[in-house]
Enzyme design. Structure first.
Site, PDB file in Angstrom:
ATOM      1  N   LYS B  80       0.841  -1.196   0.000  1.00 21.27           N
ATOM      2  CA  LYS B  80       0.000   0.000   0.000  1.00 21.27           C
ATOM      3  C   LYS B  80       0.875   1.245   0.000  1.00 21.27           C
ATOM      4  CE  LYS B  80      -3.944   2.011   2.524  1.00 21.27           C
ATOM      5  NZ  LYS B  80      -4.790   1.916   3.732  1.00 21.27           N
ATOM      6  N   SER B 155      -9.852   1.860   2.690  1.00 20.66           N
ATOM      7  CA  SER B 155      -8.982   2.614   1.820  1.00 20.66           C
ATOM      8  C   SER B 155      -7.947   1.794   1.060  1.00 20.66           C
ATOM      9  CB  SER B 155      -8.253   3.675   2.642  1.00 20.66           C
ATOM     10  OG  SER B 155      -7.329   3.078   3.533  1.00 20.66           O
ATOM     11  N   SER B 179     -10.088  -0.407   6.841  1.00 22.94           N
ATOM     12  CA  SER B 179      -9.444  -0.219   5.530  1.00 22.94           C
ATOM     13  C   SER B 179      -8.729  -1.436   4.970  1.00 22.94           C
ATOM     14  CB  SER B 179      -8.451   0.948   5.596  1.00 22.94           C
ATOM     15  OG  SER B 179      -9.135   2.171   5.528  1.00 22.94           O
TER      16      SER B 179
END
Lengths: 95, 489
Positions: B80, B155, B179
């Protein structure tokens, strides 16, 4: 709870956020709706309940006072927008 | 050389690499070709790291040839783009950090590199991890591989989408309010938020420091255990990381579901839950029961409902403080034509941050401002204590708590973009777990309207092994984790 335009402007100033008039008015409406939602907490009895800042029972974590290598100034300068003679340059704060 | 099956899990690749079926280099090349080709549709990556990947793959081949390496040696991984990577642009999906190149690796990145994993690229996310759809990215939205008109969740949507689409077998995400778990659910894969403190946050772009955790995405429990094992553990650089030994996270595999005490709180199956999601969950509860799990529907978590409200006070408050560092002076975007120092700072922030980030900074600044601290932040912290106590009490009676991960399946792009409250409700079931600090996992448990449904299991503090053991037991009697989205292109 409806925020007034003056309150929205005040919060933006505190947060150092330059916002357009359009953003100000949209945020005023949206934040007011979110703040209304916050009212549900008022119905929860927290008399005598201590606050939780984080979920581990760790307190005052310390380390040995030993010097270790840190990042070089030259490495850090690579990402800085304005550098002069090894310093980060900013605009005058006092005018 | 035969074509490499990229639908394989990391442990299947690891066995093939050791058997000499193919090399880590060949696996990296095949993976890069696939993720590049998929990204026109998915937009799962912000930055590809081809050169780094091939270097790491060659090093992995050398290690494997010498009989060294571990379960992740030579395994492709997505990271990420909130996790700082030395020499590799780390953007947090924000224009504010559009050109930021970290001078150091986050602890999790160091540990991932030490494991021999091969970093394929930096994955897309909602800006600064604030969002539930990956639409709030300065680099454009990620699409759900099951339906390109829908969001992957967020997210960590890029990591979830590329693992679901059989791009990479594993990826790292971060979870502040759901997330990792929510995009895992919406993409039909496994995602685990470790206990707060299990994984170091050092070098990870901070959102809400008392809630943020790094964790794994995978297609099965064994891979999730391997990736978590590689990055977990105490870090002197993060004083909130727990000074506890890291167990073998597969230690409860093989026990099956027999005797597992599963609590099903009715509070998490109320209004707002889609019928199709509820039905998939109920069928899965029947599967658990049929395989020996003991279902307990008497546990309750009445205050957990208020977790969403507590979160939208605590997280923006912490974010408003954390994001104060973006001042245009030290690094990141800088507006240089202001009237004075303060104007430059305000213009930098006004122009550098996107709409959702500004919304949360404003909310947090308000909640912390003079006269409101007691009514909002302090009150929220007290309710947080009550929520923790409820989880503790419930987990005295059961081994895991079972809930839906998300109240709905993947929604359409733009459907909730301008309705913050509707967007926030997506994390109704995941947020209380961050508030309490406990570990939680989402695993695929069925479909509704042709889209994946996720089941959340919540465990006691530092009992990730129990969650992964239960997930492994469920995988042995179901095949939801083997379902792949349609191939495209």
């Amino acid at each position: 709870m409806a925020l007034t335009p003056a309150e929205v402007r005040h919060i933006a100033t505190l947060a150092r956020l330059a916002l357009s008039d359009d953003e100000m008015s949209r945020l005023g409406t949206q934040l007011s709706a979110i703040l209304d939602h916050f009212e549900v907490l008022k119905d929860i009895d927290t008399e005598g309940v201590p606050p939780t800042a984080q979920s581990l029972d760790l307190h005052n974590v310390q380390r040995a006072d030993v010097v270790t290598p840190s990042m070089s100034a030259a490495d850090l300068e690579l990402n800085a927008p304005r550098v002069e003679d090894g310093y980060l340059r900013v605009r005058a704060v006092l005018e | 050389m035969a074509t490499i099956d990229l639908g394989r899990t990391a442990h299947e690749h690891a066995a093939a690499l050791r058997a000499g079926e193919y090399t880590a280099r060949a696996l990296a090349e095949a993976t890069l070709a696939r993720v590049h080709a998929q990204d026109g549709d998915l937009n799962a990556y912000i930055t590809f790291t081809d050169d780094l990947a091939l270097q790491q793959a060659d090093a992995a081949d050398a290690a494997l040839k010498a009989g060294q390496g571990g379960p992740l040696t030579g395994i492709p991984v997505g990271v990420k783009d909130l996790i700082g990577t030395k020499g590799v642009r780390t953007t947090a999906a924000s224009n504010m950090l559009g050109n930021f190149i970290p001078p150091y690796d986050a602890t999790v990145a160091q540990r991932l590199n030490a494991s021999g994993a091969v970093t394929i690229g930096k994955t897309n996310l909602d800006e600064f991890a604030m969002g539930s759809s990956t639409e709030h990215s300065a680099f454009g939205p990620t699409k759900n591989p099951w339906d390109l008109a829908r969001v992957p969740g967020g997210s960590s949507g890029g990591s979830a989408a590329t693992v679901a689409a059989r791009g990479v077998p594993i990826a790292l995400g971060t979870d502040t309010g759901g997330s990792i778990r929510q995009p895992a659910a919406l993409c039909g894969i496994l995602g685990l938020k470790p206990t707060y403190g299990r994984v170091s946050r050092w070098g990870v772009v901070a959102f809400a420091s008392s809630l943020d955790q790094v964790g794994p995405f995978a297609r099965d429990a064994e891979d999730a255990a391997a990736l978590l094992g590689a990055v977990a553990g105490h870090d002197p650089m993060d004083s909130t990381s727990a000074p506890l030994p890291v167990p073998d996270f597969t230690e409860r595999f093989g026990r099956g579901l027999d005797g597992l005490r599963v609590g099903v709180p009715s509070d998490f199956f109320g209004e707002g839950l889609e019928d199709g999601v509820r039905e998939a969950l109920e069928r899965s509860i029947d599967v658990l029961a049929a395989n020996g799990a003991v279902i307990n529907r008497d546990i309750t978590l009445p205050t957990a409902q208020a977790g969403l409200t507590v979160y939208y006070i605590i997280a923006p408050s912490e974010a408003s403080a954390n994001l104060a560092r973006y001042d245009g002076v030290k690094y990141g975007y800088s507006y240089l034509d202001g009237r004075n120092a303060e104007d430059e700072m305000s213009q930098t922030r006004g122009r550098g941050f996107g709409a959702e980030v500004k919304r949360r900074i404003m909310l947090g600044t308000y909640a912390l401002s003079a006269g409101y601290y007691d009514a909002y932040y302090l009150k929220a912290q007290k309710v947080r204590t009550l929520i923790r106590r409820e989880f503790d009490a419930a987990l005295d009676q059961v081994d895991v708590i079972l809930t839906p991960t998300s109240p709905n399946v993947a929604f359409r792009l733009n459907e909730k973009l301008d309705a913050p409250l509707a967007m926030y409700l997506n994390d109704l079931y995941t947020i209380p777990v961050n508030i309490a600090g406990n570990p939680g996992v989402s695993l695929p448990c069925g479909f509704s309207e042709g889209l994946p449904v996720g089941m959340q299991l919540i465990g006691r503090m530092f009992e990730e092994s129990t969650l992964l053991g239960a997930a492994h037991g469920f995988e042995r009697v179901t095949d939801w984790h083997r379902q792949a989205p349609p191939e495209r292109g």
